[in-house]
Write a protein that holds these residues in place. Structure first.
Motif, mmCIF file in Angstrom:
data_model
loop_
_atom_site.group_PDB
_atom_site.id
_atom_site.type_symbol
_atom_site.label_atom_id
_atom_site.label_comp_id
_atom_site.label_asym_id
_atom_site.label_seq_id
_atom_site.Cartn_x
_atom_site.Cartn_y
_atom_site.Cartn_z
ATOM 1 N N UNK A 1 0.933 -0.988 0.057
ATOM 2 C CA UNK A 1 0.263 -0.026 -0.037
ATOM 3 C C UNK A 1 1.057 1.272 0.152
ATOM 4 N N UNK A 2 0.421 2.357 -0.631
ATOM 5 C CA UNK A 2 1.399 3.361 -0.936
ATOM 6 C C UNK A 2 1.084 4.560 0.420
ATOM 7 N N UNK A 3 1.997 5.235 0.668
ATOM 8 C CA UNK A 3 2.052 6.078 1.974
ATOM 9 C C UNK A 3 2.949 7.206 2.061
ATOM 10 N N UNK A 4 2.417 8.405 2.503
ATOM 11 C CA UNK A 4 3.101 9.557 2.761
ATOM 12 C C UNK A 4 3.693 9.427 4.006
ATOM 13 N N UNK A 5 4.876 9.986 4.227
ATOM 14 C CA UNK A 5 5.401 10.083 5.455
ATOM 15 C C UNK A 5 5.554 11.319 6.210
ATOM 16 N N UNK A 6 5.144 11.649 7.017
ATOM 17 C CA UNK A 6 5.344 13.131 7.939
ATOM 18 C C UNK A 6 6.074 12.921 9.153
ATOM 19 N N UNK A 7 7.109 13.611 9.331
ATOM 20 C CA UNK A 7 7.869 13.753 10.501
ATOM 21 C C UNK A 7 7.213 14.739 11.432
ATOM 22 N N UNK A 8 7.133 14.693 12.809
ATOM 23 C CA UNK A 8 6.558 15.272 13.685
ATOM 24 C C UNK A 8 7.658 15.853 14.752
ATOM 25 N N UNK A 9 7.987 17.125 15.283
ATOM 26 C CA UNK A 9 8.652 17.157 16.376
ATOM 27 C C UNK A 9 7.975 18.388 17.039
ATOM 28 N N UNK A 10 8.353 18.837 18.259
ATOM 29 C CA UNK A 10 7.629 19.696 18.985
ATOM 30 C C UNK A 10 8.518 20.871 19.472
ATOM 31 N N UNK A 11 7.581 22.043 19.534
ATOM 32 C CA UNK A 11 8.534 23.235 20.012
ATOM 33 C C UNK A 11 8.490 23.168 21.701
ATOM 34 N N UNK A 12 9.708 23.739 22.157
ATOM 35 C CA UNK A 12 9.782 23.463 23.405
ATOM 36 C C UNK A 12 8.708 24.238 24.313
#
Length: 253
Positions: free
Chosen positions: A147-158
């Motif tokens: 199956x086809x996917x998009x990848x999203x990276x998530x980080x957080x502001x302090x």
């Protein structure tokens, strides 16, 4: 001759600008993908809602009213036999034991706050991916189980990211259905950083909201979170646990 060189140089620069513009246009927008995923999971029903579920012998109740929230969990202490009731809200954290408020040191309050918030966060993902502290980045495509996917990276502001603002997440959103079918995350341990990969299973709709359980995996080797899909496909991950939500109910506020 100078004019010819100037024309050629101008044409070359224009070509570069066009290629650059097309490249940027072809790169999917991380915010749009997250918005599509939240909609696909019925996030609009969680803005004003009450969600209840059972997780590992603990009962949770989630009340959200736009910006206001009250999260609670209730369980029996195995050692004392007391009925423990924890409440996390915009006002802070409070614990009662057999209906008597318990005074807690700051360290314990922070630990229990993180515990309650963590369970709710994972249970309702991807709903919280538009919180103010969330920083999103599109990092590529993947194929998992064909199956086809998009990848999203998530980080957080302090600021506003909580005590776990250094945690990193990667989400796999299906290209056609926009559902969040996999996620990986890293977290701080006493002896360094650990990581997990979760595969969504038992997807069902409750009150217009997509609810799903997870199989929780880990890896013996250390590698970038975004490569967990490759390790999963290669069969190089070890199952750690099942993340199961029971008796889920969703009702509008």
């Amino acid at each position: 001759m100078k004019n010819l060189r100037a024309i050629l140089l101008s044409g070359f620069i224009l070509a570069l600008l066009i290629v650059s513009a097309c490249s940027k246009k072809d790169t999917p927008d991380a915010q749009q993908l997250v918005d599509q995923a939240i909609a696909a999971h019925g996030g609009q029903h969680l803005d004003k809602a009450i969600v209840t579920f059972k997780f590992r012998d603990t009962r949770f109740r989630v009340l959200r009213d736009e910006g206001a929230f009250v999260y609670s969990r209730t369980f029996t202490n195995d050692t004392t036999g007391q009925r423990i009731h924890d409440v996390l809200s915009n006002s802070g954290f409070k614990r009662t034991a057999d209906d008597v408020e318990v005074e807690l040191p700051q360290e314990r309050q922070q630990a229990y706050t993180a515990s309650v918030n963590g369970v709710v966060y994972f249970a309702l993902l991807p709903y919280f991916l538009n919180d103010a502290a969330v920083q999103k980045e599109y990092i590529g495509e993947a194929t998992v189980k064909g199956e086809p996917y998009h990848k999203i990276k998530v980080t957080f502001a302090q600021e506003g990211g909580g005590e776990d603002h250094e945690d990193i997440y990667v989400y796999w959103f299906h290209k056609q259905t926009h559902t969040m079918d996999y996620l990986a995350y890293s977290y701080q341990e006493e002896d360094g950083r650990g990581s997990r990969f979760r595969e969504a299973v038992n997807q069902r709709e409750v009150g217009g909201v997509r609810i799903q359980d997870y199989i929780n995996y880990t890896a013996k080797e250390n590698f970038a979170l975004e490569n967990y899909d490759k390790a999963f496909e290669a069969g190089n991950l070890e199952k750690v646990s099942d993340i199961i939500l029971d008796e889920v109910q969703v009702s509008e506020l």
